[in-house]
Design a protein around this motif. Structure first.
Motif, PDB file in Angstrom:
ATOM      1  N   TYR A  63       3.086  13.970   5.849  1.00 11.15           N
ATOM      2  CA  TYR A  63       3.651  12.921   5.696  1.00 11.15           C
ATOM      3  C   TYR A  63       4.786  13.109   4.311  1.00 11.15           C
ATOM      4  CZ  TYR A  63       0.429  10.935   8.958  1.00 11.15           C
ATOM      5  OH  TYR A  63      -0.446  10.725  10.018  1.00 11.15           O
ATOM      6  N   ALA A  64       5.879  12.844   4.639  1.00 14.14           N
ATOM      7  CA  ALA A  64       6.915  13.296   3.417  1.00 14.14           C
ATOM      8  C   ALA A  64       7.767  12.253   3.188  1.00 14.14           C
ATOM      9  CB  ALA A  64       7.501  14.596   3.743  1.00 14.14           C
ATOM     10  N   GLN A  65       8.454  12.402   2.194  1.00 19.50           N
ATOM     11  CA  GLN A  65       9.636  11.428   1.900  1.00 19.50           C
ATOM     12  C   GLN A  65      10.949  12.366   1.681  1.00 19.50           C
ATOM     13  OE1 GLN A  65       9.445   9.434  -2.059  1.00 19.50           O
ATOM     14  NE2 GLN A  65      10.397   7.592  -1.174  1.00 19.50           N
ATOM     15  N   LEU A  66      12.089  11.871   2.251  1.00 21.12           N
ATOM     16  CA  LEU A  66      13.404  12.616   2.096  1.00 21.12           C
ATOM     17  C   LEU A  66      13.839  12.476   0.725  1.00 21.12           C
ATOM     18  CD1 LEU A  66      15.208  11.491   5.205  1.00 21.12           C
ATOM     19  CD2 LEU A  66      15.006  14.022   4.511  1.00 21.12           C
ATOM     20  N   MET A  73       0.897  -1.197  -0.103  1.00 19.78           N
ATOM     21  CA  MET A  73       0.160  -0.156   0.020  1.00 19.78           C
ATOM     22  C   MET A  73       0.796   1.347   0.001  1.00 19.78           C
ATOM     23  SD  MET A  73      -3.135   1.066  -0.092  1.00 19.78           S
ATOM     24  CE  MET A  73      -4.355   1.869   0.823  1.00 19.78           C
ATOM     25  N   ALA A  74       1.926   1.360   0.928  1.00 22.81           N
ATOM     26  CA  ALA A  74       2.635   2.511   0.928  1.00 22.81           C
ATOM     27  C   ALA A  74       3.514   2.731  -0.311  1.00 22.81           C
ATOM     28  CB  ALA A  74       3.474   2.232   2.135  1.00 22.81           C
ATOM     29  N   SER A  75       3.790   1.404  -0.695  1.00 23.71           N
ATOM     30  CA  SER A  75       4.734   1.636  -1.952  1.00 23.71           C
ATOM     31  C   SER A  75       4.151   2.201  -3.179  1.00 23.71           C
ATOM     32  CB  SER A  75       5.488   0.510  -2.391  1.00 23.71           C
ATOM     33  OG  SER A  75       4.743  -0.699  -2.538  1.00 23.71           O
ATOM     34  N   ILE A  76       2.655   1.852  -3.371  1.00 28.84           N
ATOM     35  CA  ILE A  76       1.714   2.466  -4.474  1.00 28.84           C
ATOM     36  C   ILE A  76       1.805   4.071  -4.173  1.00 28.84           C
ATOM     37  CG2 ILE A  76      -0.413   2.439  -5.380  1.00 28.84           C
ATOM     38  CD1 ILE A  76      -0.402  -0.600  -4.552  1.00 28.84           C
ATOM     39  N   ILE A  77       1.506   4.327  -3.049  1.00 30.36           N
ATOM     40  CA  ILE A  77       1.351   5.672  -2.641  1.00 30.36           C
ATOM     41  C   ILE A  77       2.490   6.688  -2.926  1.00 30.36           C
ATOM     42  CG2 ILE A  77       0.440   7.431  -0.881  1.00 30.36           C
ATOM     43  CD1 ILE A  77      -1.074   5.375   0.135  1.00 30.36           C
ATOM     44  N   LEU A  78       3.642   6.013  -2.447  1.00 31.69           N
ATOM     45  CA  LEU A  78       4.810   6.698  -2.637  1.00 31.69           C
ATOM     46  C   LEU A  78       5.087   6.898  -4.093  1.00 31.69           C
ATOM     47  CD1 LEU A  78       7.058   5.019   0.089  1.00 31.69           C
ATOM     48  CD2 LEU A  78       6.163   7.390   0.149  1.00 31.69           C
ATOM     49  N   ARG A  79       4.862   5.993  -5.076  1.00 29.07           N
ATOM     50  CA  ARG A  79       5.327   5.979  -6.374  1.00 29.07           C
ATOM     51  C   ARG A  79       4.396   7.259  -7.139  1.00 29.07           C
ATOM     52  NH1 ARG A  79       6.150   0.260  -6.686  1.00 29.07           N
ATOM     53  NH2 ARG A  79       3.799  -0.114  -6.885  1.00 29.07           N
ATOM     54  N   ASP A  80       3.207   7.530  -6.405  1.00 29.21           N
ATOM     55  CA  ASP A  80       2.209   8.528  -6.957  1.00 29.21           C
ATOM     56  C   ASP A  80       2.716   9.996  -6.607  1.00 29.21           C
ATOM     57  OD1 ASP A  80      -0.494   6.610  -6.690  1.00 29.21           O
ATOM     58  OD2 ASP A  80       0.738   6.749  -8.152  1.00 29.21           O
ATOM     59  N   MET A  81       3.897  10.052  -5.936  1.00 29.04           N
ATOM     60  CA  MET A  81       4.233  11.507  -5.321  1.00 29.04           C
ATOM     61  C   MET A  81       4.574  12.301  -6.440  1.00 29.04           C
ATOM     62  SD  MET A  81       6.190  11.294  -1.671  1.00 29.04           S
ATOM     63  CE  MET A  81       6.255   9.950  -0.828  1.00 29.04           C
ATOM     64  N   HIS A  82       4.652  13.576  -5.885  1.00 26.68           N
ATOM     65  CA  HIS A  82       5.003  14.500  -6.883  1.00 26.68           C
ATOM     66  C   HIS A  82       6.558  14.137  -7.639  1.00 26.68           C
ATOM     67  CE1 HIS A  82       1.649  17.005  -5.771  1.00 26.68           C
ATOM     68  NE2 HIS A  82       2.332  17.177  -4.389  1.00 26.68           N
ATOM     69  N   SER A  83       6.432  13.961  -8.760  1.00 26.60           N
ATOM     70  CA  SER A  83       7.732  13.709  -9.426  1.00 26.60           C
ATOM     71  C   SER A  83       8.747  14.946  -9.634  1.00 26.60           C
ATOM     72  CB  SER A  83       7.568  13.011 -10.868  1.00 26.60           C
ATOM     73  OG  SER A  83       6.880  13.930 -11.711  1.00 26.60           O
ATOM     74  N   LYS A  84       8.735  15.777  -8.749  1.00 25.20           N
ATOM     75  CA  LYS A  84       9.663  16.982  -8.893  1.00 25.20           C
ATOM     76  C   LYS A  84      11.057  16.829  -8.427  1.00 25.20           C
ATOM     77  CE  LYS A  84       5.779  20.006  -8.358  1.00 25.20           C
ATOM     78  NZ  LYS A  84       5.920  21.112  -9.511  1.00 25.20           N
ATOM     79  N   SER A  85      11.859  16.995  -8.945  1.00 21.68           N
ATOM     80  CA  SER A  85      13.423  16.927  -8.212  1.00 21.68           C
ATOM     81  C   SER A  85      13.459  17.800  -7.036  1.00 21.68           C
ATOM     82  CB  SER A  85      14.529  17.337  -9.202  1.00 21.68           C
ATOM     83  OG  SER A  85      14.476  18.568  -9.460  1.00 21.68           O
ATOM     84  N   THR A 137      13.678   7.953   2.900  1.00 19.02           N
ATOM     85  CA  THR A 137      12.996   7.706   4.130  1.00 19.02           C
ATOM     86  C   THR A 137      11.620   8.305   4.282  1.00 19.02           C
ATOM     87  OG1 THR A 137      15.198   7.311   5.257  1.00 19.02           O
ATOM     88  CG2 THR A 137      13.350   7.845   6.834  1.00 19.02           C
ATOM     89  N   LEU A 138      10.638   7.742   4.720  1.00 21.38           N
ATOM     90  CA  LEU A 138       9.332   8.210   5.051  1.00 21.38           C
ATOM     91  C   LEU A 138       9.329   8.922   6.304  1.00 21.38           C
ATOM     92  CD1 LEU A 138       6.513   8.703   3.903  1.00 21.38           C
ATOM     93  CD2 LEU A 138       6.042   6.456   4.886  1.00 21.38           C
ATOM     94  N   LEU A 188       8.771   6.877   9.539  1.00 22.11           N
ATOM     95  CA  LEU A 188       8.005   5.958   9.573  1.00 22.11           C
ATOM     96  C   LEU A 188       8.192   4.648   8.601  1.00 22.11           C
ATOM     97  CD1 LEU A 188       4.834   8.399   8.998  1.00 22.11           C
ATOM     98  CD2 LEU A 188       5.576   7.269  11.084  1.00 22.11           C
ATOM     99  N   ALA A 189       7.861   3.383   8.938  1.00 21.14           N
ATOM    100  CA  ALA A 189       8.059   2.368   8.099  1.00 21.14           C
ATOM    101  C   ALA A 189       7.145   2.371   7.051  1.00 21.14           C
ATOM    102  CB  ALA A 189       7.796   0.976   8.988  1.00 21.14           C
TER     103      ALA A 189
END
Length: 196
Positions: free
Chosen positions: A152-155, A1-13, A133-134, A34-35
């Motif tokens: 919630y954010a990704q490094l 579930m999390a991996s699908i949502i993470l792939r949909d994140m904004h694709s900005k550098s 990392t989430l 977060l895991a």
């Protein structure tokens, strides 16, 4: 579930995350690794709480800017609606202070954009962080209100004394409120800089 949502994140550098309208301030902020992302239901509830917080902060700013402007006439219905919103905010804050009687986290220089955020850190606190990392970010936009904006954010970038994150996608209403808040803070900073 999390991996699908993470792939949909904004694709900005990470270089473009903080392009455009941003504002920088010294604010209380903390974060935790977060895991996985919380459930969709929990994220939805958090988005509603964030939206309420931003609406109230924006409304408070409007009220402050209009206090000295007697020329503007506000209808009775609008005044009642604003009073009701302020009472809701007061009740919410009192409840939160009673249940969460804790100190605010340490303040850091923070640059906030519509899709990401950069936190400056004095010590070497980024040593335990890794790219991708989430994180759960708690950002107190106004230290007088002990209620954080929780995102919630990704490094996406880690330096010795800073890190930059890309927000997980926000619901449209929340994104609109965040955009408005950032624009207003940016405009205020520009106005203050011109006065100097």
């Amino acid at each position: 579930m999390a991996s699908i949502i993470l792939r949909d994140m904004h694709s900005k550098s990470h270089n473009s995350l903080l392009d455009g309208i941003t504002f920088t301030d010294y604010l209380p902020v903390d974060w935790e690794v977060l895991a996985t992302l919380p459930s969709e239901g929990e994220q939805h509830r958090q988005h509603r709480a964030n939206e309420e917080l931003l609406k109230n902060l924006l409304l408070r700013d409007e009220a402050i800017s209009q206090e000295g402007d007697e020329a503007e006439v506000v209808s009775g219905h609008e005044q009642f609606k604003r009073l009701e919103t302020r009472l809701d905010l007061l009740l919410s804050l009192v409840t939160e202070m009673m249940t969460n009687n804790s100190h605010l986290p340490m303040q850091h220089a923070v640059t906030l954009g519509a899709y990401g955020l950069c936190v400056q850190i004095e010590d070497n606190a980024t040593a335990n962080l890794e790219h991708g990392t989430l994180l759960k970010i708690r950002l107190y936009l106004d230290p007088h209100f002990p209620r954080p904006l929780i995102l919630y954010a990704q490094l996406v970038d880690i330096q010795t004394q800073s890190f930059t994150v890309n927000f997980c996608p926000l619901e449209e209403c929340l994104q609109d409120q965040l955009d408005k808040y950032i624009f207003r803070q940016h405009r205020r900073a520009v106005a203050l800089a011109r006065k100097k």
